[in-house]
Write an enzyme that holds these catalytic residues in place. Structure first.
Site, PDB file in Angstrom:
ATOM      1  N   HIS A  68       0.864  -1.061   0.101  1.00  0.00           N
ATOM      2  CA  HIS A  68      -0.044   0.149  -0.026  1.00  0.00           C
ATOM      3  C   HIS A  68       0.761   1.246  -0.019  1.00  0.00           C
ATOM      4  CE1 HIS A  68       0.918   0.631   4.329  1.00  0.00           C
ATOM      5  NE2 HIS A  68       0.263  -0.435   4.469  1.00  0.00           N
ATOM      6  N   CYS A 115       3.178  -4.496   6.692  1.00  0.00           N
ATOM      7  CA  CYS A 115       2.866  -4.382   5.369  1.00  0.00           C
ATOM      8  C   CYS A 115       4.281  -3.694   4.709  1.00  0.00           C
ATOM      9  CB  CYS A 115       1.749  -3.519   5.277  1.00  0.00           C
ATOM     10  SG  CYS A 115       0.134  -4.105   5.959  1.00  0.00           S
TER      11      CYS A 115
END
Length: 187
Positions: free
Chosen positions: A136, A163
């Site tokens: 992301h 992430c």
């Protein structure tokens, strides 16, 4: 009357220059002389990592994504392990990004916000545990505004919760074009 108008305009221009608004430097951190002397590269998290087109990944061409935890990079790789494109990244602190071979999953979206971590992001694409581990953008606040202090770590150090953070265009490219099932190797 004209003189007062000129004074007001001058004051506004000075205020904008002093706060960094209205210039390309508003999003970059101010570097000290020692940092400038060391040639610290300022990474623009609003632009693609490289000044060339992204390579095409299809379900049949064997291209895959390789994540280097040590170098804080994501590489688009050919089947013969040739680097086709390099992206700046920020992975998980304290080794929280799992190592191994995974695949792009079906879950993806335009925006999320996690109240527990008080961070969100745009253009998320799942690669492990169906929405838990993602590619992301650099983090945002609850309103979707990018957190510039977090964006400054991109390509320099691990700073996520696991992430893989990317520049806005790099995350959008993965989100919009990398097919489900594409291999993701993390080492």
């Amino acid at each position: 009357m004209m003189r007062k108008y000129v004074q007001i305009i001058t004051a506004i221009v000075l205020a904008l220059l002093l706060t960094g608004c209205g210039s390309d430097h508003a999003d970059s951190h101010h570097r000290t002389d020692s940092e400038k002397n060391r040639s610290v590269k300022v990474i623009n998290w609003k632009k693609p990592s490289q000044n060339k087109p992204y390579p095409k990944i299809t379900t049949n061409n064997g291209r895959f994504l390789q994540v280097s935890l040590k170098k804080q990079r994501v590489y688009v790789m050919s089947p013969k392990h040739r680097i086709l494109y390099t992206m700046y990244a920020s992975t998980g602190i304290h080794h929280s990004t799992p190592k191994g071979t995974y695949h792009i999953q079906q879950e993806r979206g335009n925006f999320f916000y996690n109240g527990n971590s008080r961070e969100g992001a745009h253009y998320w694409t799942s690669w492990k545990d169906h929405g838990i581990y993602l590619f992301h953008t650099v983090p945002t606040n609850a309103e979707g505004q990018y957190i510039k202090s977090e964006a400054q770590h991109l390509g320099k150090k691990a700073n996520s919760h696991g992430c893989i953070r990317l520049s806005i265009p790099d995350a959008k490219w993965i989100n919009r074009t990398v097919p489900m099932g594409t291999k993701v190797v993390i080492d």
